[in-house]
Design an enzyme around this catalytic site. Structure first.
Site, PDB file in Angstrom:
ATOM      1  N   THR A 118     -56.795  28.095   7.280  1.00  0.00           N
ATOM      2  CA  THR A 118     -56.621  26.644   7.337  1.00  0.00           C
ATOM      3  C   THR A 118     -57.794  25.955   8.028  1.00  0.00           C
ATOM      4  O   THR A 118     -58.437  26.548   8.912  1.00  0.00           O
ATOM      5  CB  THR A 118     -55.327  26.324   8.121  1.00  0.00           C
ATOM      6  OG1 THR A 118     -55.321  24.945   8.489  1.00  0.00           O
ATOM      7  CG2 THR A 118     -55.201  27.134   9.403  1.00  0.00           C
ATOM      8  N   TYR A 142     -50.876  26.769  15.935  1.00  0.00           N
ATOM      9  CA  TYR A 142     -50.968  27.110  14.509  1.00  0.00           C
ATOM     10  C   TYR A 142     -52.401  27.537  14.172  1.00  0.00           C
ATOM     11  O   TYR A 142     -52.642  28.633  13.638  1.00  0.00           O
ATOM     12  CB  TYR A 142     -50.540  25.915  13.650  1.00  0.00           C
ATOM     13  CG  TYR A 142     -50.860  26.070  12.190  1.00  0.00           C
ATOM     14  CD1 TYR A 142     -50.443  27.185  11.477  1.00  0.00           C
ATOM     15  CD2 TYR A 142     -51.598  25.091  11.513  1.00  0.00           C
ATOM     16  CE1 TYR A 142     -50.753  27.329  10.128  1.00  0.00           C
ATOM     17  CE2 TYR A 142     -51.903  25.228  10.170  1.00  0.00           C
ATOM     18  CZ  TYR A 142     -51.483  26.349   9.480  1.00  0.00           C
ATOM     19  OH  TYR A 142     -51.800  26.499   8.154  1.00  0.00           O
TER      20      TYR A 142
END
Ligand code: UDP
Length: 327
Positions: A118, A142
């Site tokens: 990501t 995350y």
């Protein structure tokens, strides 16, 4: 001979579109999903094994049964806000379970992994557009959990000869143009589906714009939205690159074009003919003002170029799904 590939998280949003694209190209995707986020219907008739990537016994059974040529690892938790409140969930799902999967792969001699990473591994941009050499300094658990897994892949490549493709997604959007699959989160947090949901008759919903005082031309955040079918195609190119050359690489998957929240709202109006009812709210914690990618490395390494370069076309597929969705 059948070309089996394992797709963890294949009943989720990006995983289901990639499984569909694999099947279209003659591969045999085996979907492995614990259905915590995924949906049985998203498997769309393909073989689905319900299980967790933390479950070594179940993975062993699966690897014994199928001679996997590659593993696509989508199964993960992916909400920034939640990761701040519950980091244990993120390090457990995104790091510990990934380590488990990698051990099974190595035990069975499966050498190719395509890993969902990501732009959150970059943290706040220090330059734009963000290329793959941009410093990686995540600002939430995350992003950290994904960056740690990236590091593991690089070390396993050096030590064990594991081949890896790290794919750093920017904002996935849209839905399959013809199959009955699309974005369906149990708790939706993403801009485009939330904007579209306000337009469903009788929903009574409004979209809150998270901040209008950013240092951007219209004061709202800018993101790089890439169609989920383009993401799926890039995954297959990445796998085929590993088959051909081995080794390892990390690339951004994005269009290289930014759209502000207000531009997305206008584009939704343009596509649907309906006006999104909006409220202006506070900034959401952890949102950088602008995230736009340099996407030339994926073009150069994989020959990848997104087919959906017009945000209206992306939103049109999302809208078709939203009004006809099955799950
Ligand atoms: N956003 C918003 N209202 C919402 C959801 C999102 O204004 O209800 C904004 C958010 O602040 C961000 C952009 O839309 O700037 C995209 O957010 P999303 O959650 O879709 O993706 P993210 O960039 O967080 O992965």
């Amino acid at each position: 001979m059948k070309k089996f590939v394992l797709v963890t998280g294949g009943a989720g949003y990006i995983g289901s579109h990639t499984a569909a694209a694999l099947a279209e190209r003659g591969y045999e995707p085996i979907i492995y999903d614990n259905l915590s986020e995924g949906h049985i219907e998203a498997a769309d008739g393909r073989l689905l094994v319900i299980g967790d990537t933390a479950d070594t016994l179940k993975l062993n059974e699966l690897f014994k049964k199928y001679d996997f040529k590659a593993v696509f690892h989508f199964a993960a938790a992916s909400l920034v806000g939640e990761s701040v409140k519950d980091p244990a969930k993120y390090y457990t799902n995104n790091l510990s379970a990934a380590l488990n999967l990698l051990s099974v792969m190595l035990n069975f001699g499966v050498k190719n992994i395509i890993f969902s990473s990501t732009c959150a591994t970059y943290g706040n941009p220090v330059r734009l557009p963000m290329d793959e050499e941009h410093p990686q300094a995540p600002i939430n658990p995350y992003g950290s959990s994904k960056l740690m897994a990236e590091t593991v892949l690089k070390d396993y490549n050096a030590a064990y000869g594991l081949n890896y493709a790290i794919l750093r997604y920017f904002n996935a959007a849209g839905a399959h143009p013809s199959l009955p699959i699309g974005e369906s989160h149990r708790h939706e947090t993403h801009l485009i589906p939330l904007a579209l949901k306000t337009l469903i008759k009788g929903s009574g919903k409004k979209l809150t714009i998270f901040g209008t005082d950013y240092d951007t031309p219209d004061g709202t955040c800018i993101r790089d939205y890439i169609h989920v079918s383009d993401l799926a195609d890039a995954h297959i190119l990445a796998m085929e690159k590993l088959f051909a050359d081995g080794g390892g690489f990390a690339v951004n998957l994005a269009t290289g074009k930014g759209h502000s929240v207000k531009e997305i709202i206008d584009a939704v109006h343009f596509v649907t003919g309906l006006k999104v009812p909006v409220l202006t709210g506070e900034r959401r914690a952890g949102d950088p003002p602008v995230l736009v990618a340099a996407n030339t490395l994926a073009a150069h390494l994989l020959g990848f170029s997104p087919k959906y370069t017009d945000i209206h076309k992306i939103i049109q597929t999302a809208w078709n799904w939203e009004v006809n969705k099955r799950f």
